[in-house]
Design an enzyme around this catalytic site. Structure first.
Site, PDB file in Angstrom:
ATOM      1  N   ARG A 125       0.905  -1.169   0.000  1.00 62.64           N
ATOM      2  CA  ARG A 125       0.000   0.000   0.000  1.00 62.64           C
ATOM      3  C   ARG A 125       0.922   1.192   0.000  1.00 62.64           C
ATOM      4  O   ARG A 125       1.697   1.385   0.932  1.00 62.64           O
ATOM      5  CB  ARG A 125      -0.892  -0.027   1.253  1.00 62.64           C
ATOM      6  CG  ARG A 125      -1.672   1.269   1.508  1.00 62.64           C
ATOM      7  CD  ARG A 125      -2.656   1.565   0.378  1.00 62.64           C
ATOM      8  NE  ARG A 125      -3.548   2.698   0.688  1.00 62.64           N
ATOM      9  CZ  ARG A 125      -3.279   3.969   0.382  1.00 62.64           C
ATOM     10  NH1 ARG A 125      -2.151   4.299  -0.224  1.00 62.64           N
ATOM     11  NH2 ARG A 125      -4.154   4.921   0.682  1.00 62.64           N
ATOM     12  N   HIS A 128       1.773   7.172   1.878  1.00 63.42           N
ATOM     13  CA  HIS A 128       0.660   8.122   1.843  1.00 63.42           C
ATOM     14  C   HIS A 128       0.418   8.697   3.233  1.00 63.42           C
ATOM     15  O   HIS A 128       1.054   8.279   4.202  1.00 63.42           O
ATOM     16  CB  HIS A 128      -0.609   7.413   1.343  1.00 63.42           C
ATOM     17  CG  HIS A 128      -1.176   6.441   2.348  1.00 63.42           C
ATOM     18  ND1 HIS A 128      -0.611   5.211   2.587  1.00 63.42           N
ATOM     19  CD2 HIS A 128      -2.240   6.510   3.195  1.00 63.42           C
ATOM     20  CE1 HIS A 128      -1.306   4.575   3.525  1.00 63.42           C
ATOM     21  NE2 HIS A 128      -2.293   5.346   3.917  1.00 63.42           N
ATOM     22  N   HIS A 130      -3.014  10.956   5.559  1.00 60.19           N
ATOM     23  CA  HIS A 130      -4.406  11.441   5.491  1.00 60.19           C
ATOM     24  C   HIS A 130      -4.716  12.266   6.725  1.00 60.19           C
ATOM     25  O   HIS A 130      -3.948  12.284   7.690  1.00 60.19           O
ATOM     26  CB  HIS A 130      -5.403  10.290   5.329  1.00 60.19           C
ATOM     27  CG  HIS A 130      -4.970   8.984   5.919  1.00 60.19           C
ATOM     28  ND1 HIS A 130      -4.994   8.736   7.267  1.00 60.19           N
ATOM     29  CD2 HIS A 130      -4.485   7.856   5.334  1.00 60.19           C
ATOM     30  CE1 HIS A 130      -4.557   7.496   7.477  1.00 60.19           C
ATOM     31  NE2 HIS A 130      -4.239   6.942   6.339  1.00 60.19           N
ATOM     32  N   GLU A 134      -5.310   6.549  11.946  1.00 59.67           N
ATOM     33  CA  GLU A 134      -5.585   5.195  11.436  1.00 59.67           C
ATOM     34  C   GLU A 134      -5.203   4.174  12.503  1.00 59.67           C
ATOM     35  O   GLU A 134      -4.071   4.119  12.943  1.00 59.67           O
ATOM     36  CB  GLU A 134      -4.760   4.967  10.164  1.00 59.67           C
ATOM     37  CG  GLU A 134      -4.772   3.523   9.654  1.00 59.67           C
ATOM     38  CD  GLU A 134      -3.946   3.374   8.373  1.00 59.67           C
ATOM     39  OE1 GLU A 134      -4.015   4.272   7.505  1.00 59.67           O
ATOM     40  OE2 GLU A 134      -3.231   2.369   8.243  1.00 59.67           O
ATOM     41  N   HIS A 173       2.904   7.058   6.074  1.00 59.02           N
ATOM     42  CA  HIS A 173       3.154   5.643   6.358  1.00 59.02           C
ATOM     43  C   HIS A 173       3.015   4.800   5.100  1.00 59.02           C
ATOM     44  O   HIS A 173       2.493   5.262   4.084  1.00 59.02           O
ATOM     45  CB  HIS A 173       2.211   5.138   7.459  1.00 59.02           C
ATOM     46  CG  HIS A 173       0.767   5.432   7.225  1.00 59.02           C
ATOM     47  ND1 HIS A 173       0.208   6.649   7.536  1.00 59.02           N
ATOM     48  CD2 HIS A 173      -0.241   4.686   6.702  1.00 59.02           C
ATOM     49  CE1 HIS A 173      -1.082   6.629   7.231  1.00 59.02           C
ATOM     50  NE2 HIS A 173      -1.378   5.447   6.709  1.00 59.02           N
ATOM     51  N   GLU A 196     -10.747   5.260   2.253  1.00 56.63           N
ATOM     52  CA  GLU A 196      -9.479   4.697   1.776  1.00 56.63           C
ATOM     53  C   GLU A 196      -9.137   5.204   0.377  1.00 56.63           C
ATOM     54  O   GLU A 196      -7.976   5.233  -0.027  1.00 56.63           O
ATOM     55  CB  GLU A 196      -9.598   3.170   1.792  1.00 56.63           C
ATOM     56  CG  GLU A 196      -8.491   2.407   1.107  1.00 56.63           C
ATOM     57  CD  GLU A 196      -7.111   2.700   1.677  1.00 56.63           C
ATOM     58  OE1 GLU A 196      -7.012   3.029   2.882  1.00 56.63           O
ATOM     59  OE2 GLU A 196      -6.126   2.599   0.925  1.00 56.63           O
TER      60      GLU A 196
HETATM   61 MN    MN Z   1      -3.328   4.988   5.769  1.00 54.81          MN
END
Ligand code: MN
Ligand code: MN
Length: 416
Positions: A125, A128, A130, A134, A173, A196
């Protein structure tokens, strides 16, 4: 103060069986419901008030016995507090997939949005960040996480099945599936509107920054970036990252490591409470110090037992069911009471301070996780309240005898 030390999380098998017996023998007796208001199958005297001749999908309908045939104590209606990952759309790419349950399709869920993600062996993943924090629990395999805190202190960690991570809002992360089974995990964002599919990604930013600005920023020629991807990678297939120690050495900073780790070994934590009816592990900022905005409890309920009648004075509860079968009734003002059924992969939601219980309806252990947007776990137990209220006062409310009240007070979850 440890509120759990003087509180029973779980009503035992014997206690709940006794309660069922009491309910059965009281049916038809005059104790309020199901007589007033006359709701429920028991009040349907006309045969055609009970049948269901219209269009239906029997395979789907039978998953919801408490919706099809609510207990007669259910009354009125309330916003849907059931959702599921089982019917959530998967976004699949080479390297893994994700699906989500957010407030966009689960209106009641103001505090938490949930994501279920799979990463293949070495699937990534992408890097990124946000605007929401999380919180995550591993459901399968192992995942390597990387992050950097606001003081420039990095952490790399391998998080195994049953363990947790927490990234504060805004910290960057990445995630990568490790080992032969890759990784699957549940993410909880501390905002029901987050998604997401709307995160700030490294590839997007670099692709949408003028090349001369990249050159100036990083001190390299602009054409060093001539091969950057033009589309975000989000989830993609990676390669074996090698041993954790090598990654740890590679990211080391003179500023040191974060003072509180962003991973937590829940799988090896002793239960906070354990009884014959099951166990609970509470994780909040008191033991998982980094987790400042999410508190959680992983609950195991044995067959025949239930998570006792209670409520949470500090936050809404977002539930994710990992194993087994459950039913929950939520009680609200009005009065309103509604019962729903839950299986693995389903999601439940209880607004702050609304009363509820969660009963194991299957023949195997039922496991679910309770998640709260709070720095601490808190609950009030109905039986604890009644046990520590002047007896005359309780008797005058419920029209019960002193003998019955004494029996209530002697119920212990770990006694047959
Ligand atoms: Mn995340
Ligand atoms: Mn609860």
């Amino acid at each position: 103060m440890n509120i759990l030390s003087r509180r029973e999380f779980l009503a035992g098998a014997a206690a709940s069986a006794a309660a069922l017996g009491v309910a059965a023998s009281a049916k038809g007796a005059s104790f309020g419901n199901p007589d007033r208001p006359p709701e429920g199958r028991i009040n349907g005297k006309s045969p055609t008030s009970l049948d269901d001749p219209g269009p239906k999908n029997p395979d789907l309908a039978k998953q919801f016995p408490s919706m099809q045939d609510p207990p007669p104590t259910d009354v009125n209606g309330m916003p849907l507090f059931w959702a599921s990952f089982n019917n959530a759309h998967k976004r699949i790419q080479n390297g893994g997939w994700a699906r989500e349950v957010t407030q966009a399709d689960f209106a009641i869920s103001e505090d938490i949005a949930g994501v279920n993600m799979r990463l293949s062996q070495y699937g990534i993943r992408e890097l990124h960040w946000h605007q929401q924090a999380e919180w995550a629990i591993m459901l399968e395999g192992t995942c390597r996480i990387t992050t950097l805190d606001e003081s420039g202190r990095p952490q790399v960690g391998d998080v195994k099945n049953g363990d947790l991570w927490y990234f504060p809002a805004g910290l960057p992360h990445s995630l990568q599936g490790l080992g032969e089974t890759g990784a699957e995990f549940l993410l909880a964002f501390d905002n029901g509107r987050s998604t997401e599919f709307n995160t700030l990604m490294l590839t997007d930013w670099v692709a949408h920054t003028p090349p001369d600005v990249l050159a100036l920023n990083f001190g390299v020629p602009a054409d060093a970036f001539k091969n950057i991807p033009l589309d975000q990678k989000w989830i993609f297939q990676g390669k074996d990252p090698g041993p954790l120690g090598a990654d740890e050495r590679a990211v080391r900073s003179a500023k040191g490591a974060p003072p509180h780790p962003f991973v937590f070994p829940l799988s090896s934590m002793a239960p906070t409470r354990q009884s014959r009816g099951g166990s609970v592990q509470v994780v909040d900022s008191g033991n998982f110090n980094a987790s400042k905005t999410v508190a959680a409890a992983l609950v195991t309920v044995k067959p025949g037992a239930m998570r006792e009648l209670h409520w949470h004075p500090n936050a809404d509860e977002w539930q994710y069911y990992l194993k087994g079968e459950a039913r929950m009734t939520v009680f609200d003002t009005g009065p309103k009471a509604q019962t729903a059924d839950f299986k693995a992969g389903d999601v439940g939601y209880v607004k702050k301070s609304l009363g509820h219980y969660v009963q194991n309806m299957g023949k195997t252990d039922m496991v679910f996780v309770e998640i709260f947007k709070s720095d601490h776990y808190a609950e009030v137990s109905l039986s604890d309240w009644l046990r520590h209220t002047p007896p005359q006062l309780v008797m005058h409310h419920l029209n019960i005898s002193a003998e019955t009240l004494a029996q209530l007070a002697s119920v212990r979850p770990d006694v047959v």
